[in-house]
Design a protein around this motif. Structure first.
Motif, short mmCIF file in Angstrom:
data_model
loop_
_atom_site.label_atom_id
_atom_site.label_comp_id
_atom_site.label_asym_id
_atom_site.label_seq_id
_atom_site.Cartn_x
_atom_site.Cartn_y
_atom_site.Cartn_z
N ASP A 17 0.83 -1.21 0.00
CA ASP A 17 0.00 0.00 0.00
C ASP A 17 0.86 1.26 0.00
O ASP A 17 0.52 2.25 -0.65
CB ASP A 17 -0.96 0.01 1.19
CG ASP A 17 -2.15 -0.91 0.98
OD1 ASP A 17 -2.58 -1.07 -0.18
OD2 ASP A 17 -2.65 -1.46 1.97
N ASP A 19 3.77 1.56 -1.37
CA ASP A 19 4.25 1.68 -2.76
C ASP A 19 3.17 2.26 -3.66
O ASP A 19 3.43 3.16 -4.46
CB ASP A 19 4.70 0.31 -3.27
CG ASP A 19 5.18 0.38 -4.71
OD1 ASP A 19 6.14 1.14 -4.98
OD2 ASP A 19 4.58 -0.31 -5.57
N LYS A 20 1.95 1.77 -3.51
CA LYS A 20 0.84 2.28 -4.32
C LYS A 20 0.59 3.76 -4.06
O LYS A 20 0.31 4.52 -4.99
CB LYS A 20 -0.45 1.49 -4.03
CG LYS A 20 -0.44 0.09 -4.58
CD LYS A 20 -1.71 -0.63 -4.18
CE LYS A 20 -1.65 -2.09 -4.56
NZ LYS A 20 -2.83 -2.82 -4.07
N LYS A 24 2.40 5.51 -7.10
CA LYS A 24 1.31 5.50 -8.08
C LYS A 24 0.21 6.50 -7.77
O LYS A 24 -0.74 6.64 -8.53
CB LYS A 24 0.74 4.09 -8.19
CG LYS A 24 1.78 3.07 -8.65
CD LYS A 24 1.25 1.68 -8.64
CE LYS A 24 2.39 0.72 -9.05
NZ LYS A 24 2.05 -0.66 -8.76
N ASN A 26 -2.11 6.46 -5.43
CA ASN A 26 -3.39 5.87 -5.06
C ASN A 26 -3.77 6.36 -3.66
O ASN A 26 -3.20 5.95 -2.66
CB ASN A 26 -3.26 4.34 -5.09
CG ASN A 26 -4.55 3.62 -4.78
OD1 ASN A 26 -5.37 4.11 -4.03
ND2 ASN A 26 -4.70 2.45 -5.37
N ALA A 29 -4.94 3.80 -1.00
CA ALA A 29 -3.81 3.09 -0.38
C ALA A 29 -3.21 3.95 0.73
O ALA A 29 -2.79 3.43 1.77
CB ALA A 29 -2.76 2.75 -1.42
#
Length: 60
Positions: A17, A19-20, A24, A26, A29
């Motif tokens: 999470d 990393d997301k 990314k 997100n 997350a």
């Protein structure tokens, strides 16, 4: 030692999470990471109290 193992497992479970969220973007997350960090804080406090209690018993 059981709680310390729980800390390691919690951190490992949050890695995906994190990393997301960071890589990314997100935001959901990020919410999960924040909740996990709060759980980690509470678990760390419980460990601190447990260690202090054990230490105080040895001093007697």
């Amino acid at each position: 030692m059981k709680k310390f193992t729980e800390v390691k497992e919690l951190i490992a479970s949050l890695e995906a999470d994190a990393d997301k969220f960071y890589n990314k973007g997100n935001s959901a997350a990020g919410t999960r990471v924040r909740k996990g960090m709060q759980d980690l804080k509470n678990l760390a406090q419980a460990i601190r109290l447990e260690v202090q209690e054990a230490k105080n018993k040895e001093a007697k």
